[in-house]
Design a protein around this motif. Structure first.
Motif, short mmCIF file in Angstrom:
data_model
loop_
_atom_site.label_atom_id
_atom_site.label_comp_id
_atom_site.label_asym_id
_atom_site.label_seq_id
_atom_site.Cartn_x
_atom_site.Cartn_y
_atom_site.Cartn_z
N LYS A 103 0.87 -1.30 0.17
CA LYS A 103 -0.02 -0.32 -0.49
C LYS A 103 0.83 1.01 0.36
O LYS A 103 0.54 2.00 -0.80
N LEU A 104 1.30 1.52 1.20
CA LEU A 104 2.49 2.10 0.98
C LEU A 104 3.35 2.44 -0.62
O LEU A 104 3.47 3.58 -1.19
N PHE A 105 3.90 1.29 -1.24
CA PHE A 105 4.50 1.64 -2.46
C PHE A 105 3.78 2.17 -3.27
O PHE A 105 4.35 2.51 -4.22
N GLY A 107 1.06 3.88 -3.14
CA GLY A 107 1.27 5.03 -2.83
C GLY A 107 1.88 6.32 -3.69
O GLY A 107 1.98 7.28 -3.59
N LEU A 108 3.13 6.04 -3.16
CA LEU A 108 4.62 6.47 -3.90
C LEU A 108 4.51 6.23 -4.51
O LEU A 108 5.21 7.02 -5.56
N SER A 109 3.76 5.24 -6.01
CA SER A 109 4.32 5.56 -7.31
C SER A 109 2.73 6.15 -7.54
O SER A 109 2.88 6.48 -8.81
N GLN A 152 6.87 -6.00 -4.38
CA GLN A 152 6.48 -4.33 -4.61
C GLN A 152 6.93 -3.80 -5.56
O GLN A 152 7.00 -2.28 -5.99
N ALA A 153 8.08 -4.20 -6.33
CA ALA A 153 8.74 -3.61 -7.25
C ALA A 153 7.75 -3.96 -8.54
O ALA A 153 7.53 -3.19 -9.72
N ILE A 155 4.71 -3.63 -8.41
CA ILE A 155 2.94 -2.65 -7.42
C ILE A 155 2.90 -1.74 -8.91
O ILE A 155 1.63 -1.89 -9.22
N ASN A 156 3.55 -0.77 -9.57
CA ASN A 156 2.84 -0.12 -10.14
C ASN A 156 3.09 -0.56 -11.56
O ASN A 156 3.13 0.30 -12.75
N MET B 1 -1.15 12.79 -3.75
CA MET B 1 -1.24 11.05 -3.17
C MET B 1 0.39 10.44 -2.69
O MET B 1 0.29 10.25 -1.78
N ARG B 2 1.91 11.26 -3.36
CA ARG B 2 2.60 10.26 -3.45
C ARG B 2 2.81 11.18 -1.63
O ARG B 2 3.46 10.43 -0.48
N SER B 5 0.74 9.74 1.37
CA SER B 5 1.17 8.23 1.48
C SER B 5 2.16 8.16 2.39
O SER B 5 2.86 8.22 3.87
N LYS B 111 10.66 5.44 -6.82
CA LYS B 111 9.25 5.55 -6.56
C LYS B 111 9.56 6.83 -7.21
O LYS B 111 10.22 7.84 -7.31
N PRO B 112 8.59 7.60 -7.90
CA PRO B 112 8.58 8.27 -8.95
C PRO B 112 8.39 9.57 -7.77
O PRO B 112 7.06 10.54 -7.76
#
Lengths: 318, 275
Positions: A103-105, A107-109, A152-153, A155-156, B1-2, B5, B111-112
């Protein structure tokens, strides 16, 4: 368009206090990786493999040279939306569960909640972590961490996937499962860039391999190209050669060895190969097959690295 | 969103540690103690405020009682102000070095998200956690005083935002030290030295100027005074806010600019780092 491209990439880790301690991690490194392939980057510790990946991911700044991913010049934050990365020795927040890590990663994506939820569930299932998704990461074994790392890698839904020692700590069955996942991803058109010390692993799945040492690219090609040598042939024979054959062969200075029903010949040209075939046929020795002699990737790797390693002690770091 | 998070992740990270629960526990004990000990006693036209039966001040006329309560609240808030800065720094200083550790920073930056976004997310996350703690304590204080004295001072609630704002400014120093040294101890020690000694020294630099005419010393102390967030001045502002007096805008603006400067330097240094 190449998935990954680097042109004269150089990275020097400078030590401003003592210049002698500055290290060149990559030197004039040029490499192209085609889309939709599994590419293995090999090299001893400190060869510069991880530095190369980190430059591509924007974790390390270049000293000179250029690099691009999917045609986008680096560094570029937005291109990371299309990249997945499993680092070596990754550390996930140990207070999170596997599901929360996803969920965290996600979201970061920049993904939406619903999208994260559906992809997270399917990816955890894909890597065999479905039943452990509610467990805190701190209770995970090394192999479970690697599986979670791979999920995780992904996820996006990246187009390019960088994996640094992906099977580290994973048991043989798990390795096979990871290889199958990678093959499936390749079939979907994804590019996979693999860093590994396990040469047999790389050999099993890579379409192309590059060997790097002391920051310099030594060789790049398909696994076949790297494991076959032009001058070495294997000739299968159905009948045992006669004494007369050995005498005549010795007189022609052809170098070969006989092992049961296989002749291993170290030849300098195809003319020599033809001379050996003629000689075998002249003595009525039936030939069952002729093939270029293959070495393992490990042998090729050692043969390439050893001459450089023997020159002097390494002065580069990964 | 990022960024959201990152804020949520920082929130989770900090609440996974015992430190904040200790703070909540201390807050609960103080609030329960106050609830049990505080009382308003009317004696004809005069009212006095007592803490565990001891009058806090001389009785005042009933029309000045509200002022008395506000002053008492301001006293609590002043103590809380420095306390929350020190405790807040102690509780949150690890989040930057932890995020920059090998194996963790790689995951974040693959991540972006830009490096400055990572810092901003962590900064806002730390601030959100401390704000929630301040709101819990100040909200409790407001409730206890309201119930026990009948004085519902909304400015006390707004004081929570002032405290949180000031913590954010101090955290920008923690952030810079965290980025430079990638270590938890140095940001804590550095911030404590600033909060407990340097800020007071700079605030009272005129007294130092009496002993020296050296222009370099004058210039240096003046520069430091304007470079760092002025904690003492903001503490006075908090006092004025709770007692319904007009606040000075200059310390707010100075603290904001100062923290933006520290954040900017951190982001620049972060940009040049190799991980």
């Amino acid at each position: 368009m190449n998935a990954i491209s680097s042109e004269s990439l150089t990275k020097i880790y400078s030590d401003f206090v003592n210049k002698k301690l500055s290290v060149t991690a990559l030197s004039d490194f040029t490499l192209d990786v085609e889309q939709g392939k599994i590419f293995g980057l090999l090299g001893p510790n400190g060869a510069g493999k991880t530095t190369f990946i980190k430059i591509l991911l924007g974790l390390v700044n270049t000293t000179s040279g250029r690099a691009s991913i999917l045609g986008t010049q680096l560094p570029n934050v937005k291109i990371r939306k299309r990249i997945g990365y499993l680092p070596e020795n990754h550390r996930y927040p140990n207070y999170l569960t596997g599901h929360q890590v996803m969920k965290l990663f996600g979201g970061l994506s920049g993904m939406r909640r619903a999208e994260i939820a559906s992809r997270s569930a399917s990816l955890l299932k894909l890597v065999g972590m479905e039943q452990w998704s509610k467990m805190k990461v701190k209770k995970y074994s090394k192999g479970m961490m690697q599986r979670l790392g791979l999920a995780q890698a992904l996820i996006n839904n990246p187009d390019v996937l960088f994996l640094d020692e992906p099977t580290d700590g994973v048991d043989p069955i798990g390795r096979k499962e990871i290889r199958d996942v990678l093959k499936q991803l390749r079939a979907e058109g994804k590019t996979i860039f693999l860093n590994s010390h396990l040469l047999s692993e790389v050999e099993l799945i890579s379409d192309q391999v590059a060997i790097l040492n002391k920051g310099k690219l030594l060789k790049v090609g398909t696994v076949d190209e790297l494991t076959t040598t032009d001058a070495n042939y294997e000739i299968g024979v159905a009948t045992h050669p006669t004494e007369a054959f050995f005498h005549e062969a010795a007189a022609t200075v052809l170098k070969f060895q006989l092992d049961k029903s296989t002749i291993s010949a170290d030849l300098t040209s195809t003319a020599e190969l033809n001379r050996l075939i003629d000689l075998l046929r002249k003595h009525n020795i039936e030939i069952t097959h002729i093939a270029k002699k293959r070495t393992t990737l490990e042998e090729s790797f050692i043969n390439l690295i050893k001459p450089v390693s023997d020159e002097k002690k390494p002065e580069v770091r990964q | 969103m990022r960024i959201l998070s990152l804020i949520l992740a920082t929130f989770r990270e900090l609440f996974s540690k015992a430190t904040l629960y200790i703070l909540i526990g201390i807050s609960v004990i103080i609030l329960l103690g106050l609830a049990a000990g505080i009382s308003a006693e009317r004696n004809g036209d005069e009212v006095s405020l007592s803490l565990f039966g001891n009058p806090t001040k001389m009785p005042v006329p009933a029309d000045q009682f509200e002022l008395l309560v506000r002053e008492m609240q301001a006293g609590f808030a002043r103590g809380l102000f420095i306390g929350i800065m020190l405790f807040g720094v102690f509780a949150t200083a690890s989040i930057i070095p932890d995020s920059l550790e090998k194996g963790t920073v790689d995951l974040y930056l693959s991540k972006p998200i830009a490096r400055w976004e990572l810092l901003l997310g962590k900064h806002l996350g730390a601030e959100a956690v401390i704000l929630s703690n301040i709101l819990f304590f100040v909200g409790g204080l407001w409730l206890v005083f309201g119930v026990k004295t009948g004085v519902w001072n909304y400015q006390l609630l707004l004081g929570a935002l002032t405290m949180s704002f000031m913590f954010g400014c101090i955290f920008s120093i923690v952030l810079l030290l965290g980025v430079v040294f990638r270590n938890t101890a140095i940001p804590i020690i550095g911030s404590f030295i600033y909060l407990m000694f340097l800020d007071n020294m700079l605030e009272n630099r005129e007294e130092i100027f009496v002993f020296t005419q050296n222009k370099v010393v004058h210039g240096l102390l003046d520069t430091l005074y304007y470079v760092f967030p002025q904690v003492a001045a903001m503490q006075r502002n908090l006092d004025m806010q709770i007692t319904h007096r007009a606040m000075e805008w200059k310390p707010f603006a100075q603290a904001l600019l100062s923290s933006a400067g520290f954040f900017g330097i951190s982001a620049l240094l972060m940009r040049r780092k190799d991980f």
